[in-house]
Design an enzyme around this catalytic site. Structure first.
Site, PDB file in Angstrom:
ATOM      1  N   PHE A 251      12.524  -1.053  -0.538  1.00 25.95           N
ATOM      2  CA  PHE A 251      11.921   0.038  -1.315  1.00 25.95           C
ATOM      3  C   PHE A 251      10.483  -0.266  -1.745  1.00 25.95           C
ATOM      4  CE2 PHE A 251      16.553   0.025  -2.402  1.00 25.95           C
ATOM      5  CZ  PHE A 251      16.895   1.112  -1.620  1.00 25.95           C
ATOM      6  N   ARG A 333      -3.316   6.989  -3.140  1.00 24.55           N
ATOM      7  CA  ARG A 333      -2.305   7.944  -2.674  1.00 24.55           C
ATOM      8  C   ARG A 333      -1.893   8.904  -3.783  1.00 24.55           C
ATOM      9  NH1 ARG A 333       1.421   8.679   1.758  1.00 24.55           N
ATOM     10  NH2 ARG A 333       0.284   7.087   2.911  1.00 24.55           N
ATOM     11  N   ARG A 365       8.847   3.089  -2.903  1.00 29.70           N
ATOM     12  CA  ARG A 365       9.085   4.312  -2.122  1.00 29.70           C
ATOM     13  C   ARG A 365       8.295   5.509  -2.653  1.00 29.70           C
ATOM     14  NH1 ARG A 365      15.333   5.833  -0.720  1.00 29.70           N
ATOM     15  NH2 ARG A 365      14.963   6.968   1.228  1.00 29.70           N
ATOM     16  N   PHE A 367       4.895   5.268  -3.047  1.00 32.23           N
ATOM     17  CA  PHE A 367       3.620   4.554  -3.111  1.00 32.23           C
ATOM     18  C   PHE A 367       2.539   5.336  -3.858  1.00 32.23           C
ATOM     19  CE2 PHE A 367      -0.066   2.296  -1.297  1.00 32.23           C
ATOM     20  CZ  PHE A 367       0.388   0.990  -1.349  1.00 32.23           C
ATOM     21  N   ALA A 534       5.066   2.958   4.024  1.00 33.62           N
ATOM     22  CA  ALA A 534       4.346   4.226   4.192  1.00 33.62           C
ATOM     23  C   ALA A 534       5.087   5.194   5.113  1.00 33.62           C
ATOM     24  CB  ALA A 534       2.922   3.980   4.712  1.00 33.62           C
ATOM     25  N   GLU A 741       9.936   8.165   2.587  1.00 35.76           N
ATOM     26  CA  GLU A 741       9.382   8.417   1.258  1.00 35.76           C
ATOM     27  C   GLU A 741       9.376   9.876   0.823  1.00 35.76           C
ATOM     28  OE1 GLU A 741       6.064   5.056   0.528  1.00 35.76           O
ATOM     29  OE2 GLU A 741       5.709   6.309   2.288  1.00 35.76           O
TER      30      GLU A 741
END
Length: 800
Positions: A251, A333, A365, A367, A534, A741
């Site tokens: 994760f 992100r 998970r 990110f 990712a 994700e």
């Protein structure tokens, strides 16, 4: 490991086109999992003479080391060796991007950065002896306490950051907000989350000949472990081999943070000349490693009468911890997902990664994507309540367009926008409108129990933001019996990556699934790999394996045509058979013939995602190869006297493109949904405040007794999950899409359904100040705030 249950001969029955992708198959290790026979790192047979390591941890969140009494530790029963930072043969650093993360805290005069930071290492004959000696760290470490910064709010106020602030801008947000007919200011608190992988952090290091080192490590990034261990040992990378057959969950928590343990085990093995295993206890894992970043959002939006957003500005402050780790990319992100599925004509998003005296937070998970998107969803929900509109109508009003209003704040055009069709499909299938009306009737007659409903969308970008990481390699070997062995750079952590890669190779070579086997990820086989992260595992490694298998097939086709006649392009590989010039052979026969003719029977494959670009200074470019979409509709029941809630029903619809394996993908979607629901409702991280006491900075929720992850009982009794049947517009592996994700954002619907239920307490006239996680205490605080505000509004005299 695949059981050879499917015969290679004779050909499979049926007349349907040969297909090994797009079909549901069990996980390649499922039969081992259920039998307890799947070996993990701790199951690797221990070599005679194996020693065990444990970590001596800092007793303070912030302080200066004055002395470390290693001799006291060395005198403990069973102890073979003790060492600290000055004994490391190479660099005292395991930072993945910024070199600011020491393996061990340091020596007298150096700074302790967080409570739980490793200071020294104990190596003993047994694990118990090592842990007992390491537990004396509080007595062996003498340190002068310094004021600690635990809260990311305090760090932000002091201007303490692990990386420089970031700013994503489009248009003039302040002017657009000022000119809007309606404006809202919001403060949104969003907690972090422990990865809580079933298999904890572990490394097992075995010295090899001529200074080599072999390490079995539970890691998502074997290549990075290889390089960091090499640096710690002061040796070249070719002297270090890292292997990982499977992880018991990752994760994101094993992307960078497995490095410290790999480095410690390797250094201990060099010092003692014996194999050394380091396996963390669950409590120590909590205390030493980082997790999902806590975020605070200060948000202002301006909007029209129909809810359309004219401008938005947000300050995002994350709790990075004591070092940078991956906090910079996580914040990037988060900023790039602030828009979620919505067109924001004027936007100013500012990101601050606050430096605190806590564990260094890392990948988890999503990110940063979930944290960023949560802010705009919170705003949309509040806008709808402010305007007395259905939140779904406001969401739809703000959706990205297909031809216009289709460029993200970071400059990427949406060429694959399917959010309108997907949400309409789910709205109909979930019977949203009828349930909304029935819920209003129920709430009107129920003063204590309140129902809530929410339907929320997802748009999630797929690729590493750092362009050069979007590459992968693979090896495909064919043996003379017709069986095939595959090795690639991705890691298996239960998600089914090896299953999908084996399907891709079997499909390419026209073989039964049982003829293909994937082996452990190994830096001696595929070099310089990227992390399995990712959501790119299948995209990258599947394409690389396909490339290798296709080369092999074309080579065999050319050979077969040359030997038996016909054109290479007309040779057919299917059902374990090869048809050439009107003749039929088994795949094994053609392989044997090729071997005798000295034809190469292995191939290497490579893939690099095309068309990506990113300017990290301006936060502009095309960072994502494509977007994955989804939506979820959740219904909850909230007890306004206890703050407890129950999820009654969840309807999920997720965009997996043309799924490689629908069964695995549905499992990933449902697992992500429950995991995300835990993050937003029950999983609360609590640190002892910075009150000057020795307990300052102590993580209070460091075990299952105090940190509550969801269980099977938290899954809703009605749980409908479907995959949206639409091929990926981009040339991904068999036109599939990532499912690792993106589905973690689907349980936003649970949080906003809870908020909807709390809002019903005040007749939907008060915006509930509910924060995440929505624990019973948080729900009760929000209920009380709504009741007080509603009562005040009722008691206030009417305006003339």
């Amino acid at each position: 490991m695949n059981q050879m249950a499917e015969p290679l001969l004779p050909p499979e029955s049926g007349t349907a086109p040969f297909q090994q992708v797009g079909i549901s198959r069990p996980h390649e290790s499922a039969h081992l999992h259920v039998a307890g026979a799947a070996p993990y790192t701790d199951d690797v047979p221990e070599v005679a003479g194996t020693l065990h390591a444990a970590l001596g941890l800092s007793p303070l969140a912030h302080g200066v080391i004055e002395a470390i009494d290693l001799e006291r530790i060395r005198a403990q029963p069973g102890v073979v060796d003790v060492f600290s930072a000055r004994h490391l043969p190479g660099a005292n650093d395991c930072g993945s991007l910024v070199h600011d993360d020491p393996i061990l805290a340091g020596e007298p005069g150096d700074t302790l950065r967080y409570r739980g930071q490793p200071v020294f290492v104990v190596v003993a004959r047994t694990r118990e002896a090592a842990r007992r000696a390491a537990a004396l760290a509080g007595q062996a470490i003498q340190a002068r306490q310094l004021p600690a910064t635990i809260s990311h709010h305090d760090a932000h106020a002091a201007g303490q950051y692990v990386v420089p602030p970031m700013h994503l801008l489009r248009g003039d947000a302040k002017l657009a907000i000022a000119q809007a007919p309606h404006r809202l200011k919001l403060q949104v608190e969003l907690g972090g989350q422990e990865q809580f992988y079933l298999e904890g952090q572990i490394s097992y290091a075995l010295p090899q000949e001529d200074g080599g080192m072999k390490i079995w490590c539970s890691t998502q990034h074997p290549s990075e472990m290889q390089h960091l261990v090499a640096h710690a040992l002061g040796r070249p990378a070719h002297a270090v081999q890292v292997l990982c057959r499977r992880m018991g969950g990752g994760f994101g928590g094993k992307e960078t943070q497995s490095a410290m343990f790999a480095c410690v085990a390797a250094v201990a093995a060099v010092r003692t000349g014996r194999p050394v295993k380091l396996r963390l206890d669950r409590d120590d894992d909590f205390m030493v490693t980082g997790r999902r970043h806590c975020f605070s959002h200060t948000l202002e939006v301006g909007f029209e009468d129909n809810g359309r957003i004219m401008g938005a500005e947000v300050n995002m402050v994350s709790r990075a911890g004591h070092s940078a780790d991956l906090s910079g990319p996580v914040m990037t992100r988060a900023l790039c997902h602030f828009d979620n599925a919505y067109w924001l004509p004027h936007v100013a998003a500012h990101g601050y990664s606050a430096k605190t005296n806590t564990q260094s937070n890392t990948a988890f998970r999503g990110f940063g994507g979930p944290q960023g998107a949560f802010a705009i969803e919170y705003a949309i929900d509040s806008i709808a309540r402010h305007l007395r509109l259905d939140p779904l109508d406001v969401r739809r009003t703000n959706f990205y367009g297909r031809e216009l209003r289709n460029v993200t704040p970071y400059g990427q055009k949406l060429n694959d926008n399917i959010i309108h069709a997907l949400v309409s499909d789910l709205e109909k299938q979930s019977d949203y409108a009828a349930r909304r009306a029935a819920m209003a009737e129920f709430n009107a007659g129920s003063p204590v129990l309140k129902k809530g409903l929410a339907l929320t969308p997802v748009k999630f970008g797929i690729s590493f933001n750092v362009v050069h990481l979007n590459q992968a390699g693979a090896l495909v070997h064919t043996y003379t019996d017709g069986s095939v062995l595959v090795n690639h750079g991705g890691t298996e952590m239960g998600q089914g990556l090896n299953t999908k890669v084996a399907q891709v190779v079997a499909h390419e070579l026209g073989l039964p699934f049982a003829a293909v086997r994937c082996t452990a990820t190994d830096t001696d086989k595929v070099a310089n790999t990227s992390a399995t992260a990712a959501s790119t595992g299948s995209d990258l490694n599947g394409k690389a394996a396909q490339d290798a298998a296709r080369q092999l097939r074309e080579r065999l086709a050319s050979f077969a045509a040359g030997k038996h006649g016909g054109a290479a392009g007309d040779v057919v590989f299917a059902h374990g058979r090869v048809q050439v010039a009107g003749r039929d052979f088994s795949f094994a026969e053609i392989v044997q013939q090729a071997y005798l003719a000295r034809v190469q029977l292995w191939s290497d494959g490579f893939y690099a995602t095309p068309g990506l670009s990113w300017d990290k200074a301006t936060l502009q470019g095309k960072p994502f190869y494509y977007f994955a979409y989804g939506a979820a509709c959740s219904e909850v029941l909230v007890d306004t006297l206890t703050g407890e809630f129950r999820l009654l029903r969840a309807d999920l619809l997720h965009d997996a493109g043309t799924s490689l394996n629908p069964a695995l993908d549905i499992g990933q979607v449902e697992g992500a949904f429950i995991q995300g629901m835990g993050w937003l409702t029950s999983e609360e991280l609590v640190w002892h405040p910075a009150d000057g006491s020795p307990r300052a900075g102590l993580l209070m929720t460091h075990a299952p007794s105090t940190y509550k992850v969801p269980t099977a009982n938290d899954a809703p009794p009605v749980f409908n999950t479907r995959l949206f049947d639409r091929a990926n517009l981009q040339d991904s592996i068999h036109r599939s899409k990532a499912v690792g994700e993106p589905p973690l954002l689907l349980p936003f619907s649970v949080f906003f359904a809870i908020r909807d239920a709390v809002s019903a307490v005040g007749g939907h006239r008060v915006d509930p100040p509910l924060q995440a996680p929505a624990t019973p205490e948080a729900v009760l605080r929000a209920v009380t705030a709504v009741q007080v505000a509603a009562a005040a509004a009722t008691a206030a005299p009417a305006s003339p």
